[in-house]
Design a protein around this motif. Structure first.
Motif, PDB file in Angstrom:
ATOM      1  N   LEU A  39       0.856  -1.304  -0.186  1.00 35.54           N
ATOM      2  CA  LEU A  39       0.018   0.002  -0.047  1.00 35.54           C
ATOM      3  C   LEU A  39       0.902   1.373  -0.009  1.00 35.54           C
ATOM      4  O   LEU A  39       0.549   2.118  -0.525  1.00 35.54           O
ATOM      5  CB  LEU A  39      -0.847   0.048   1.220  1.00 35.54           C
ATOM      6  N   VAL A  40       2.085   1.230   0.549  1.00 32.48           N
ATOM      7  CA  VAL A  40       3.016   2.198   0.635  1.00 32.48           C
ATOM      8  C   VAL A  40       3.466   2.629  -0.908  1.00 32.48           C
ATOM      9  O   VAL A  40       3.318   3.643  -1.282  1.00 32.48           O
ATOM     10  CB  VAL A  40       4.134   2.068   1.576  1.00 32.48           C
ATOM     11  N   ARG A  41       3.715   1.618  -1.437  1.00 33.80           N
ATOM     12  CA  ARG A  41       4.315   1.608  -2.748  1.00 33.80           C
ATOM     13  C   ARG A  41       3.101   1.920  -3.860  1.00 33.80           C
ATOM     14  O   ARG A  41       3.425   2.826  -4.593  1.00 33.80           O
ATOM     15  CB  ARG A  41       4.654   0.042  -3.395  1.00 33.80           C
ATOM     16  N   GLN A  42       2.050   1.624  -3.607  1.00 35.82           N
ATOM     17  CA  GLN A  42       0.964   2.259  -4.415  1.00 35.82           C
ATOM     18  C   GLN A  42       0.557   3.392  -4.207  1.00 35.82           C
ATOM     19  O   GLN A  42       0.300   4.371  -5.199  1.00 35.82           O
ATOM     20  CB  GLN A  42      -0.335   1.263  -3.863  1.00 35.82           C
ATOM     21  N   GLN A  43       0.718   3.925  -3.058  1.00 38.10           N
ATOM     22  CA  GLN A  43       0.630   5.463  -2.703  1.00 38.10           C
ATOM     23  C   GLN A  43       1.534   6.258  -3.393  1.00 38.10           C
ATOM     24  O   GLN A  43       1.420   7.364  -3.862  1.00 38.10           O
ATOM     25  CB  GLN A  43       0.269   5.808  -1.257  1.00 38.10           C
ATOM     26  N   GLN A  44       2.856   5.780  -3.344  1.00 37.89           N
ATOM     27  CA  GLN A  44       3.986   6.516  -3.846  1.00 37.89           C
ATOM     28  C   GLN A  44       3.897   6.384  -5.407  1.00 37.89           C
ATOM     29  O   GLN A  44       4.195   7.527  -5.835  1.00 37.89           O
ATOM     30  CB  GLN A  44       5.237   5.758  -3.539  1.00 37.89           C
ATOM     31  N   GLU A  45       3.476   5.602  -5.894  1.00 38.63           N
ATOM     32  CA  GLU A  45       3.094   5.692  -7.390  1.00 38.63           C
ATOM     33  C   GLU A  45       2.115   6.347  -7.759  1.00 38.63           C
ATOM     34  O   GLU A  45       2.151   7.333  -8.770  1.00 38.63           O
ATOM     35  CB  GLU A  45       2.849   4.070  -8.004  1.00 38.63           C
ATOM     36  N   LEU A  46       0.877   6.359  -7.234  1.00 39.71           N
ATOM     37  CA  LEU A  46      -0.291   7.154  -7.292  1.00 39.71           C
ATOM     38  C   LEU A  46      -0.188   8.640  -7.030  1.00 39.71           C
ATOM     39  O   LEU A  46      -0.696   9.518  -7.876  1.00 39.71           O
ATOM     40  CB  LEU A  46      -1.392   6.521  -6.808  1.00 39.71           C
ATOM     41  N   ASN A 108      -2.176  -3.790  -7.453  1.00 38.31           N
ATOM     42  CA  ASN A 108      -2.626  -2.708  -6.419  1.00 38.31           C
ATOM     43  C   ASN A 108      -3.876  -3.416  -5.707  1.00 38.31           C
ATOM     44  O   ASN A 108      -4.505  -4.374  -6.178  1.00 38.31           O
ATOM     45  CB  ASN A 108      -2.920  -1.519  -7.401  1.00 38.31           C
ATOM     46  N   VAL A 109      -4.178  -2.763  -4.460  1.00 36.35           N
ATOM     47  CA  VAL A 109      -5.296  -3.093  -3.775  1.00 36.35           C
ATOM     48  C   VAL A 109      -6.439  -1.853  -3.899  1.00 36.35           C
ATOM     49  O   VAL A 109      -6.041  -0.687  -3.484  1.00 36.35           O
ATOM     50  CB  VAL A 109      -4.847  -3.150  -2.294  1.00 36.35           C
ATOM     51  N   TYR A 110      -7.524  -2.289  -4.118  1.00 34.42           N
ATOM     52  CA  TYR A 110      -8.614  -1.186  -3.995  1.00 34.42           C
ATOM     53  C   TYR A 110      -9.747  -1.907  -3.321  1.00 34.42           C
ATOM     54  O   TYR A 110      -9.797  -3.032  -3.316  1.00 34.42           O
ATOM     55  CB  TYR A 110      -9.155  -0.757  -5.319  1.00 34.42           C
ATOM     56  N   PRO A 111     -10.617  -1.117  -2.452  1.00 32.41           N
ATOM     57  CA  PRO A 111     -10.565   0.489  -2.595  1.00 32.41           C
ATOM     58  C   PRO A 111      -9.516   1.060  -1.561  1.00 32.41           C
ATOM     59  O   PRO A 111      -8.987   0.155  -0.883  1.00 32.41           O
ATOM     60  CB  PRO A 111     -12.159   0.836  -1.859  1.00 32.41           C
ATOM     61  N   MET A 112      -9.089   2.156  -1.705  1.00 28.61           N
ATOM     62  CA  MET A 112      -8.153   2.746  -0.959  1.00 28.61           C
ATOM     63  C   MET A 112      -8.632   4.233  -0.449  1.00 28.61           C
ATOM     64  O   MET A 112      -9.304   4.877  -1.565  1.00 28.61           O
ATOM     65  CB  MET A 112      -6.729   2.649  -1.357  1.00 28.61           C
ATOM     66  N   VAL A 113      -7.870   5.025   0.505  1.00 28.49           N
ATOM     67  CA  VAL A 113      -8.063   5.939   0.623  1.00 28.49           C
ATOM     68  C   VAL A 113      -6.911   7.101   0.541  1.00 28.49           C
ATOM     69  O   VAL A 113      -5.788   6.578   1.067  1.00 28.49           O
ATOM     70  CB  VAL A 113      -8.532   6.209   2.402  1.00 28.49           C
ATOM     71  N   PRO A 114      -6.821   7.985  -0.326  1.00 29.28           N
ATOM     72  CA  PRO A 114      -5.896   8.722  -0.458  1.00 29.28           C
ATOM     73  C   PRO A 114      -5.122   9.257   0.580  1.00 29.28           C
ATOM     74  O   PRO A 114      -6.081   9.623   1.717  1.00 29.28           O
ATOM     75  CB  PRO A 114      -6.478   9.839  -1.570  1.00 29.28           C
ATOM     76  N   PRO A 115      -4.008   9.748   0.662  1.00 25.06           N
ATOM     77  CA  PRO A 115      -3.520  10.323   1.793  1.00 25.06           C
ATOM     78  C   PRO A 115      -4.076  11.598   2.331  1.00 25.06           C
ATOM     79  O   PRO A 115      -4.136  12.451   1.319  1.00 25.06           O
ATOM     80  CB  PRO A 115      -1.731  10.708   1.396  1.00 25.06           C
ATOM     81  N   GLY A 116      -4.171  11.907   3.355  1.00 24.77           N
ATOM     82  CA  GLY A 116      -4.879  12.917   3.801  1.00 24.77           C
ATOM     83  C   GLY A 116      -6.245  13.132   3.750  1.00 24.77           C
ATOM     84  O   GLY A 116      -7.080  14.105   4.222  1.00 24.77           O
TER      85      GLY A 116
END
Length: 129
Positions: A39-46, A108-116
């Motif tokens: 999930l960290v990698r996914q957020q870094q990419e997105l 990737n894993v969904y659903p997810m909440v964007p940072p913040g």
């Protein structure tokens, strides 16, 4: 009981293998091993222009072997192995088991909440049904 987890969260709780073994619990751990903090990698990419920092594991850890060191039945399933016979066999067991299931690092894993963001701002999944 089945516990689905990723390799990053598994590493944060690896001490629980001792509990699993000591109590001889009928729990199968299915570990999705993408060699990342997924999930960290996914957020870094997105959300951070693909800048990957401290979320990829350069070592290929054999979690099934670690489980065996705790006295727990362990299975390593890579892309060259059909996972279904292994999963069927371990799910019939009564002792603690770990299946280290190697998966593609780009999944990737969904659903997810964007940072913040708030939970109501979830992306990538139909939350209505």
């Amino acid at each position: 009981m089945i516990c689905f987890t990723g390799d990053g969260s598994f590493q944060m709780n690896i001490q629980e293998l001792a509990t699993l073994a000591d109590l001889d619990l009928n729990i199968t751990v299915i570990l999705f091993n993408n060699r990342h903090l997924g999930l960290v990698r996914q957020q870094q990419e997105l959300f951070y222009r693909g800048t990957i920092m401290a979320s990829r594991f350069h070592r290929h850890i054999d979690f099934a072997a670690i489980g065996r060191d705790f006295g727990i039945e362990g299975h390593l399933v890579g892309k060259e192995v059909d996972p279904m016979p292994v999963l069927k066999a371990v799910l019939r067991g009564k002792d603690p088991r770990i299946v280290d299931l190697r998966i593609n690092a780009a999944y990737n894993v969904y659903p997810m909440v964007p940072p913040g963001a708030a939970n109501s701002d979830t992306i990538g999944g139909d939350m209505d049904g």
